[in-house]
Design a protein around this motif. Sequence first.
Motif, PDB file in Angstrom:
ATOM      1  N   ALA A 170       0.612  45.741  25.312  1.00  0.00           N
ATOM      2  CA  ALA A 170       0.549  44.460  26.017  1.00  0.00           C
ATOM      3  C   ALA A 170      -0.529  44.491  27.097  1.00  0.00           C
ATOM      4  N   LYS A 225      -3.883  44.001  25.442  1.00  0.00           N
ATOM      5  CA  LYS A 225      -4.079  42.601  25.029  1.00  0.00           C
ATOM      6  C   LYS A 225      -4.199  41.661  26.222  1.00  0.00           C
ATOM      7  N   ARG A 251       1.828  39.508  28.454  1.00  0.00           N
ATOM      8  CA  ARG A 251       3.168  40.102  28.418  1.00  0.00           C
ATOM      9  C   ARG A 251       3.935  39.682  27.165  1.00  0.00           C
ATOM     10  N   ARG A 252       3.220  39.459  26.107  1.00  0.00           N
ATOM     11  CA  ARG A 252       3.879  39.167  24.836  1.00  0.00           C
ATOM     12  C   ARG A 252       4.098  40.489  24.105  1.00  0.00           C
ATOM     13  N   PHE A 253       5.324  40.946  24.181  1.00  0.00           N
ATOM     14  CA  PHE A 253       5.628  42.259  23.625  1.00  0.00           C
ATOM     15  C   PHE A 253       5.881  42.157  22.127  1.00  0.00           C
TER      16      PHE A 253
END
Length: 479
Positions: free
Chosen positions: A283, A286, A289-291
């Motif tokens: 995350a 990237k 916080r999109r796990f």
Amino acid sequence: MVELPLWLLILVLAFAIVTFASHFLFPSVRWFFRKRLERAVAQLNEKLERPIEPFKLARRYDMVQRLSYDPEVAKAIVEHARKSGVPEQVAFEQAQRYAREIVPRFSATAYFGFGIWIAKLLSRAFYRVRLGAFDEARLSEIDADSTVVFVMNHRSNMDYVLVTWLAAERSHLSYAVGEWARVWPLRTLIRSMGAYFIRRKSRNALYRKVLSRYVRLATDGGVTQAMFPEGGLSLNGTVGGPKLGLLSYLVQDFDPEQNRNVVFVPVAMNYDRVLEDRVLVTADIKGNRRFGLRFKYVARHVGRHFWQRLTGKFHRFGYASVSFGAPLSLEGFLADHTSEDVLEDLGEELMSRIRDVVPVLPVPLVAAIMLEGEVHTRQQIEVRFKELIADMEGKGAHVHLPRGDLSYAAEVGIRLLKLRKLITETGEGADAIFKINQPDRLILAYYANSIAHLSDQISTVHISDLTPAEVADAVVLPE
């Protein structure tokens, strides 16, 4: 003589039974269990350092009503109706929905019976749990009339489990839990444990007012609370800066003459292995916080774990340690700080106290040493291990040495990193050479960053420090 069809007779009898139960049986049963619960809580409070306050034992329906009709919430309802162009009754119903969403359904039986037992079982099943810095005399000096708020760094979702167990002999903890836990059946379990849900990203003024009033009522009611000032899990291993949302609810409208004093207790956790480390570092790469986690990835690891358990090949994930820092009185802090930035100052002071007591464990220390060069011998690692420990202990850091043996502690760190293939070994014994598995460099940095602030000799590693090619090679989460 009155004749009735059988179906109608059954229907009449059913209504009669329901009426009897609702008006006579259910109240009696509720009263019976309520009295038993009160006796059980009274006996439990004799064992707890900070007893369960009556606020936590109030019926959830009563708390929802109290929150919905709070004068401050009523003003927010009127303002929301005016700005949104909806009737006040509609705004009131929306506020009630928020109240029902936030207010927990605390069960002393669930918390101190099932909850503590499962927390202890899980913690010991995965880690060798150790208590780090802990000044019991200083914590015992906290005024019994004050509300205690544990403020913690957020390394893993295991944090909830670990602190719940270690604080069990002192009091019940009421956590602020994010949206991730609002799924069935986890939602019901977490509510019964006394946690309350928050929408971290919500900017709705009415929701924020309902939430702030609940926090204020709970604080004035003496409820021991636990919160993560960082606002979320650390993505790169460092102890981040404070998010001031929940802290602001404790500080705003605080009046020493009318409100209970609040005493913050800093808590710092560290692990030899964080279960979600690869997810968090991915995350971070990237930049969000999109796990994202594929089901087959989870299933593969869960299956492997159960197989290792069944075959006796499972090794615990090393050490997990919790340290408690110096308490901070809100009343005293506000008396000494009169600037307009008092909330920011409070947040930074709390995070500083958390950083000061982060436990030093074998894996983070060996990871930091490995990042200093491409190749290391066992002897070089042990010598450097000793130097860094002397430096950090000289600055007041708490270092956990397994068996009190420097060589053994270094060996523990090496072995755990080898088991995960984060480092490789060529040769044997004193001639062994250890190298970093390059795609996992950021994983090593994640652990080293957790203690980098405790020594000038350890550099914090961020993604910005790596070249685009190195970041591209950091395949930390299999597809």
